[in-house]
Design an enzyme around this catalytic site. Structure first.
Site, PDB file in Angstrom:
ATOM      1  N   ARG A   1      -7.090  -1.033  -2.514  1.00 46.43           N
ATOM      2  CA  ARG A   1      -8.576  -1.973  -2.815  1.00 46.43           C
ATOM      3  C   ARG A   1      -9.649  -1.223  -2.383  1.00 46.43           C
ATOM      4  O   ARG A   1     -11.228  -0.954  -3.175  1.00 46.43           O
ATOM      5  CB  ARG A   1      -9.194  -3.172  -1.850  1.00 46.43           C
ATOM      6  N   THR A   2      -9.982  -0.149  -1.398  1.00 47.87           N
ATOM      7  CA  THR A   2     -11.304   0.380  -1.082  1.00 47.87           C
ATOM      8  C   THR A   2     -10.750   1.745  -1.981  1.00 47.87           C
ATOM      9  O   THR A   2     -12.147   2.924  -1.960  1.00 47.87           O
ATOM     10  CB  THR A   2     -10.897   1.126   0.354  1.00 47.87           C
TER      11      THR A   2
ATOM     12  N   LYS B   1       0.941  20.917   7.379  1.00 44.80           N
ATOM     13  CA  LYS B   1       1.131  21.933   7.709  1.00 44.80           C
ATOM     14  C   LYS B   1       0.556  22.361   8.466  1.00 44.80           C
ATOM     15  O   LYS B   1       0.634  23.679   9.420  1.00 44.80           O
ATOM     16  CB  LYS B   1       0.919  23.120   6.335  1.00 44.80           C
TER      17      LYS B   1
ATOM     18  N   ARG C   1     -10.547   8.679   4.340  1.00 44.52           N
ATOM     19  CA  ARG C   1     -10.204   7.291   5.498  1.00 44.52           C
ATOM     20  C   ARG C   1      -8.977   7.883   6.571  1.00 44.52           C
ATOM     21  O   ARG C   1      -8.486   8.790   6.065  1.00 44.52           O
ATOM     22  CB  ARG C   1      -9.010   6.393   4.922  1.00 44.52           C
TER      23      ARG C   1
ATOM     24  N   HIS D   1     -15.370   0.704  10.230  1.00 44.32           N
ATOM     25  CA  HIS D   1     -14.293   0.717   8.469  1.00 44.32           C
ATOM     26  C   HIS D   1     -15.860   0.306   8.220  1.00 44.32           C
ATOM     27  O   HIS D   1     -16.558  -0.824   7.756  1.00 44.32           O
ATOM     28  CB  HIS D   1     -14.179  -0.459   8.037  1.00 44.32           C
TER      29      HIS D   1
END
Length: 293
Positions: free
Chosen positions: A37-38, A67, A90, A118
Protein backbone atom coordinates in the site's frame (compact mmCIF):
# COMPACT_ATOMS: atom_id res chain seq x y z
CA UNK A 1 -1.02 23.16 15.57
CA UNK A 2 2.15 22.92 13.45
CA UNK A 3 1.73 25.14 10.33
CA UNK A 4 3.46 22.58 8.11
CA UNK A 5 1.14 19.77 9.15
CA UNK A 6 -1.85 22.05 8.64
CA UNK A 7 -0.53 22.92 5.17
CA UNK A 8 -0.20 19.25 4.24
CA UNK A 9 -3.75 18.47 5.40
CA UNK A 10 -5.13 21.45 3.49
CA UNK A 11 -3.33 20.41 0.33
CA UNK A 12 -4.60 16.87 0.72
CA UNK A 13 -8.15 18.25 0.58
CA UNK A 14 -7.28 19.64 -2.86
CA UNK A 15 -6.00 16.40 -4.22
CA UNK A 16 -7.61 16.84 -5.92
CA UNK A 17 -4.00 18.37 -6.32
CA UNK A 18 -3.45 19.14 -10.02
CA UNK A 19 -0.32 18.30 -11.99
CA UNK A 20 2.71 20.33 -10.97
CA UNK A 21 3.50 21.37 -14.53
CA UNK A 22 7.21 21.50 -13.70
CA UNK A 23 10.29 20.30 -15.50
CA UNK A 24 10.64 16.49 -15.44
CA UNK A 25 11.21 15.18 -11.91
CA UNK A 26 11.42 11.80 -10.25
CA UNK A 27 11.45 10.06 -6.89
CA UNK A 28 13.49 7.05 -5.84
CA UNK A 29 11.59 4.54 -3.70
CA UNK A 30 14.06 2.48 -1.65
CA UNK A 31 12.24 -0.27 0.23
CA UNK A 32 14.42 -2.50 2.39
CA UNK A 33 11.26 -4.15 3.74
CA UNK A 34 8.21 -5.46 1.85
CA UNK A 35 5.42 -2.99 1.15
CA UNK A 36 2.32 -2.86 -1.00
CA UNK A 37 0.00 0.00 0.00
CA UNK A 38 2.67 2.54 0.94
CA UNK A 39 4.86 1.93 -2.09
CA UNK A 40 1.98 1.92 -4.57
CA UNK A 41 0.38 5.02 -3.07
CA UNK A 42 3.66 6.96 -3.36
CA UNK A 43 4.21 5.74 -6.91
CA UNK A 44 0.64 6.62 -7.85
CA UNK A 45 1.02 10.04 -6.19
CA UNK A 46 4.14 10.95 -8.15
CA UNK A 47 2.63 9.79 -11.43
CA UNK A 48 -0.51 11.85 -10.83
CA UNK A 49 1.72 14.85 -10.24
CA UNK A 50 3.45 14.26 -13.56
CA UNK A 51 6.68 12.70 -12.29
CA UNK A 52 8.53 9.42 -12.73
CA UNK A 53 9.45 6.67 -10.26
CA UNK A 54 12.75 4.86 -9.84
CA UNK A 55 12.05 1.91 -7.62
CA UNK A 56 13.45 -1.13 -5.88
CA UNK A 57 10.88 -3.07 -3.89
CA UNK A 58 13.24 -5.25 -1.86
CA UNK A 59 16.50 -3.33 -1.61
CA UNK A 60 17.65 -5.51 1.27
CA UNK A 61 18.19 -8.39 -1.16
CA UNK A 62 18.41 -6.80 -4.58
CA UNK A 63 20.63 -3.75 -4.03
CA UNK A 64 24.22 -3.09 -3.01
CA UNK A 65 23.10 -3.66 0.57
CA UNK A 66 23.29 -7.37 -0.20
CA UNK A 67 26.99 -6.83 -0.91
CA UNK A 68 27.62 -5.26 2.48
CA UNK A 69 27.15 -1.60 1.61
CA UNK A 70 25.82 0.47 4.50
CA UNK A 71 23.51 3.47 4.61
CA UNK A 72 26.44 5.64 5.58
CA UNK A 73 28.26 4.82 2.32
CA UNK A 74 27.93 8.25 0.75
CA UNK A 75 28.65 6.95 -2.75
CA UNK A 76 25.42 4.94 -2.71
CA UNK A 77 23.26 7.84 -1.52
CA UNK A 78 24.99 10.31 -3.83
CA UNK A 79 24.32 7.99 -6.76
CA UNK A 80 20.62 7.72 -5.95
CA UNK A 81 20.24 11.47 -5.45
CA UNK A 82 21.93 12.04 -8.80
CA UNK A 83 19.03 10.22 -10.43
CA UNK A 84 16.12 11.63 -8.42
CA UNK A 85 14.65 14.65 -6.65
CA UNK A 86 13.29 12.91 -3.53
CA UNK A 87 14.16 9.64 -1.77
CA UNK A 88 11.25 7.67 -0.26
CA UNK A 89 12.65 5.02 2.05
CA UNK A 90 11.45 2.14 4.19
CA UNK A 91 14.08 0.37 6.29
CA UNK A 92 14.28 -2.33 8.94
CA UNK A 93 16.45 -0.24 11.31
CA UNK A 94 15.09 2.49 13.57
CA UNK A 95 16.61 5.86 12.67
CA UNK A 96 17.70 4.75 9.18
CA UNK A 97 15.89 7.55 7.35
CA UNK A 98 17.48 10.17 9.58
CA UNK A 99 20.94 8.75 8.85
CA UNK A 100 20.31 8.89 5.11
CA UNK A 101 18.94 12.43 5.38
CA UNK A 102 22.20 13.51 7.02
CA UNK A 103 24.10 12.24 3.96
CA UNK A 104 21.73 13.16 1.16
CA UNK A 105 21.37 16.58 -0.42
CA UNK A 106 17.77 15.99 -1.47
CA UNK A 107 14.67 15.42 0.72
CA UNK A 108 14.23 12.00 2.34
CA UNK A 109 10.76 10.78 3.31
CA UNK A 110 10.64 8.16 6.06
CA UNK A 111 7.92 5.63 5.25
CA UNK A 112 8.73 3.36 8.20
CA UNK A 113 11.99 2.63 9.95
CA UNK A 114 12.12 -0.59 11.91
CA UNK A 115 10.21 -0.37 15.19
CA UNK A 116 10.44 3.43 15.11
CA UNK A 117 8.00 5.60 13.18
CA UNK A 118 5.68 5.73 10.16
CA UNK A 119 5.13 9.48 9.75
CA UNK A 120 3.27 9.57 6.43
CA UNK A 121 0.80 7.00 7.77
CA UNK A 122 0.17 9.24 10.79
CA UNK A 123 -0.54 12.17 8.47
CA UNK A 124 -3.08 10.19 6.46
CA UNK A 125 -4.60 8.95 9.71
CA UNK A 126 -5.24 12.43 11.12
CA UNK A 127 -6.50 13.50 7.70
CA UNK A 128 -8.93 10.58 7.74
CA UNK A 129 -10.12 11.41 11.26
CA UNK A 130 -10.72 15.03 10.32
CA UNK A 131 -12.63 14.08 7.17
CA UNK A 132 -14.71 11.43 8.90
CA UNK A 133 -15.32 13.02 12.31
CA UNK A 134 -15.06 16.66 11.32
CA UNK A 135 -12.52 17.65 13.97
CA UNK A 136 -9.24 16.71 15.63
CA UNK A 137 -9.50 18.68 18.86
CA UNK A 138 -11.48 17.15 21.71
CA UNK A 139 -11.58 13.60 20.35
CA UNK A 140 -11.17 10.26 22.10
CA UNK A 141 -9.13 7.62 20.31
CA UNK A 142 -8.65 3.94 21.15
CA UNK A 143 -5.40 2.38 19.92
CA UNK A 144 -5.89 -1.40 19.87
CA UNK A 145 -3.72 -4.46 19.22
CA UNK A 146 0.06 -4.66 18.89
CA UNK A 147 1.06 -1.35 20.45
CA UNK A 148 4.61 -2.39 21.31
CA UNK A 149 5.62 -3.08 17.71
CA UNK A 150 3.09 -0.99 15.81
CA UNK A 151 4.85 1.93 14.16
CA UNK A 152 1.56 3.39 12.97
CA UNK A 153 0.13 3.78 16.48
CA UNK A 154 3.38 5.24 17.78
CA UNK A 155 3.42 7.91 15.08
CA UNK A 156 -0.30 8.60 15.44
CA UNK A 157 0.07 9.10 19.20
CA UNK A 158 2.86 11.62 18.60
CA UNK A 159 0.79 13.53 16.06
CA UNK A 160 -2.41 13.55 18.11
CA UNK A 161 -0.43 15.22 20.90
CA UNK A 162 -0.34 18.36 18.75
CA UNK A 163 -4.10 18.81 19.11
CA UNK A 164 -6.15 20.06 22.04
CA UNK A 165 -8.11 18.07 24.59
CA UNK A 166 -7.34 14.67 23.07
CA UNK A 167 -7.63 11.49 25.12
CA UNK A 168 -5.99 8.23 24.06
CA UNK A 169 -6.89 4.75 25.31
CA UNK A 170 -4.41 1.89 24.95
CA UNK A 171 -6.04 -1.53 24.60
CA UNK A 172 -3.69 -4.45 24.07
CA UNK A 173 -2.53 -7.83 25.36
CA UNK A 174 0.01 -7.55 28.16
CA UNK A 175 2.90 -8.76 26.00
CA UNK A 176 2.46 -5.97 23.42
CA UNK A 177 1.57 -2.96 25.58
CA UNK A 178 2.46 0.55 24.44
CA UNK A 179 6.07 1.34 25.31
CA UNK A 180 6.98 3.79 28.02
CA UNK A 181 8.54 6.38 25.69
CA UNK A 182 5.17 7.15 24.10
CA UNK A 183 3.43 7.33 27.47
CA UNK A 184 6.08 9.69 28.82
CA UNK A 185 5.84 11.88 25.71
CA UNK A 186 2.06 12.15 25.99
CA UNK A 187 2.31 13.00 29.68
CA UNK A 188 4.93 15.65 28.91
CA UNK A 189 2.61 17.20 26.33
CA UNK A 190 -0.35 17.15 28.68
CA UNK A 191 -2.27 14.51 26.75
CA UNK A 192 -4.55 12.34 28.86
CA UNK A 193 -4.08 8.61 28.31
CA UNK A 194 -5.39 5.45 29.91
CA UNK A 195 -4.73 1.73 29.62
CA UNK A 196 -7.64 -0.70 29.54
CA UNK A 197 -8.32 -4.37 28.95
CA UNK A 198 -12.00 -3.87 28.08
CA UNK A 199 -12.38 -3.14 24.36
CA UNK A 200 -16.16 -2.80 24.42
CA UNK A 201 -16.13 -0.38 27.32
CA UNK A 202 -13.53 1.81 25.61
CA UNK A 203 -15.17 1.57 22.18
CA UNK A 204 -18.46 2.82 23.59
CA UNK A 205 -16.98 6.23 24.41
CA UNK A 206 -14.46 6.79 21.63
CA UNK A 207 -14.72 8.70 18.36
CA UNK A 208 -12.08 6.49 16.74
CA UNK A 209 -11.23 2.84 17.30
CA UNK A 210 -7.87 2.24 15.62
CA UNK A 211 -7.22 -1.48 15.30
CA UNK A 212 -3.85 -3.06 14.46
CA UNK A 213 -2.88 -6.68 13.84
CA UNK A 214 -0.74 -8.75 16.18
CA UNK A 215 2.50 -8.91 14.18
CA UNK A 216 3.74 -12.49 14.15
CA UNK A 217 7.09 -11.53 12.62
CA UNK A 218 8.07 -9.69 15.81
CA UNK A 219 7.77 -12.75 18.04
CA UNK A 220 10.50 -14.80 16.36
CA UNK A 221 10.47 -18.36 17.66
CA UNK A 222 8.18 -17.49 20.59
CA UNK A 223 5.05 -18.74 18.87
CA UNK A 224 3.51 -19.44 22.27
CA UNK A 225 3.53 -15.73 23.14
CA UNK A 226 2.15 -14.87 19.70
CA UNK A 227 -0.74 -17.29 20.16
CA UNK A 228 -1.37 -15.82 23.61
CA UNK A 229 -1.74 -12.31 22.16
CA UNK A 230 -3.45 -13.20 18.89
CA UNK A 231 -7.22 -12.99 18.74
CA UNK A 232 -7.66 -11.35 22.13
CA UNK A 233 -9.11 -8.12 20.73
CA UNK A 234 -11.26 -8.44 17.63
CA UNK A 235 -13.60 -5.82 16.20
CA UNK A 236 -16.85 -7.52 15.23
CA UNK A 237 -20.55 -6.73 15.12
CA UNK A 238 -20.72 -6.86 18.91
CA UNK A 239 -18.11 -4.11 19.22
CA UNK A 240 -19.87 -2.06 16.54
CA UNK A 241 -23.05 -2.46 18.55
CA UNK A 242 -21.65 -0.41 21.45
CA UNK A 243 -19.95 2.25 19.32
CA UNK A 244 -21.49 5.66 18.81
CA UNK A 245 -23.13 6.34 15.44
CA UNK A 246 -20.58 8.96 14.44
CA UNK A 247 -17.56 6.88 15.50
CA UNK A 248 -15.29 5.13 13.01
CA UNK A 249 -13.11 2.03 12.83
CA UNK A 250 -9.65 2.51 11.34
CA UNK A 251 -6.87 0.06 10.49
CA UNK A 252 -3.50 0.62 8.74
CA UNK A 253 -3.91 -2.74 6.94
CA UNK A 254 -3.06 -5.47 6.30
CA UNK A 255 -5.88 -7.04 8.24
CA UNK A 256 -5.88 -10.66 9.36
CA UNK A 257 -8.51 -11.83 11.85
CA UNK A 258 -8.51 -8.60 13.88
CA UNK A 259 -11.62 -7.20 12.13
CA UNK A 260 -14.31 -9.60 11.00
CA UNK A 261 -15.48 -9.32 7.39
CA UNK A 262 -19.07 -8.54 8.41
CA UNK A 263 -17.84 -5.19 9.72
CA UNK A 264 -16.85 -4.09 6.20
CA UNK A 265 -20.37 -3.13 5.17
CA UNK A 266 -20.94 -0.80 8.12
CA UNK A 267 -20.54 2.91 7.22
CA UNK A 268 -18.34 3.33 10.29
CA UNK A 269 -15.73 1.00 8.76
CA UNK A 270 -13.37 3.68 7.46
CA UNK A 271 -10.23 1.64 6.73
CA UNK A 272 -10.66 1.41 2.96
CA UNK A 273 -11.32 5.16 2.77
CA UNK A 274 -8.33 5.59 5.07
CA UNK A 275 -6.07 3.68 2.66
CA UNK A 276 -7.26 5.83 -0.28
CA UNK A 277 -6.50 8.97 1.71
CA UNK A 278 -2.86 7.91 1.67
CA UNK A 279 -2.73 8.90 -1.99
CA UNK A 280 -3.92 12.42 -1.27
CA UNK A 281 -1.57 12.97 1.65
CA UNK A 282 1.44 11.66 -0.25
CA UNK A 283 0.62 13.87 -3.24
CA UNK A 284 0.56 16.82 -0.84
CA UNK A 285 3.89 15.81 0.74
CA UNK A 286 5.60 15.44 -2.63
CA UNK A 287 4.21 18.69 -3.96
CA UNK A 288 5.34 20.65 -0.91
CA UNK A 289 8.84 19.18 -1.06
CA UNK A 290 9.12 19.92 -4.77
CA UNK A 291 7.75 23.46 -4.87
CA UNK A 292 8.40 24.59 -1.29
CA UNK A 293 6.38 25.35 1.81
Amino acid sequence: MCPRISRILNLAYLNLVPSLNLNPFSIATLFYEPSTRTRISFESAIKRLGGEVLTTENAREFSSAAKGETLEDSDSIRTVEGYSDIIVMRHFESGAARRVAMTANIPVINVRDGPGQHPSQALLDVYTIEREIGKLDGIKVALVGDLANGRTVRSLAYLLAKYNDVKIYFVSPEVVKMKVDIKEYLTLKGVEWEESVDLKEVASKCDVVYQTRIQKEHFGERSDIYEEARGKYIIDRDVLGVMQKHAIVMHPLLRLDDITVDVDGDPRAAYCRQAKNGLYIRMALLKLLLVGW
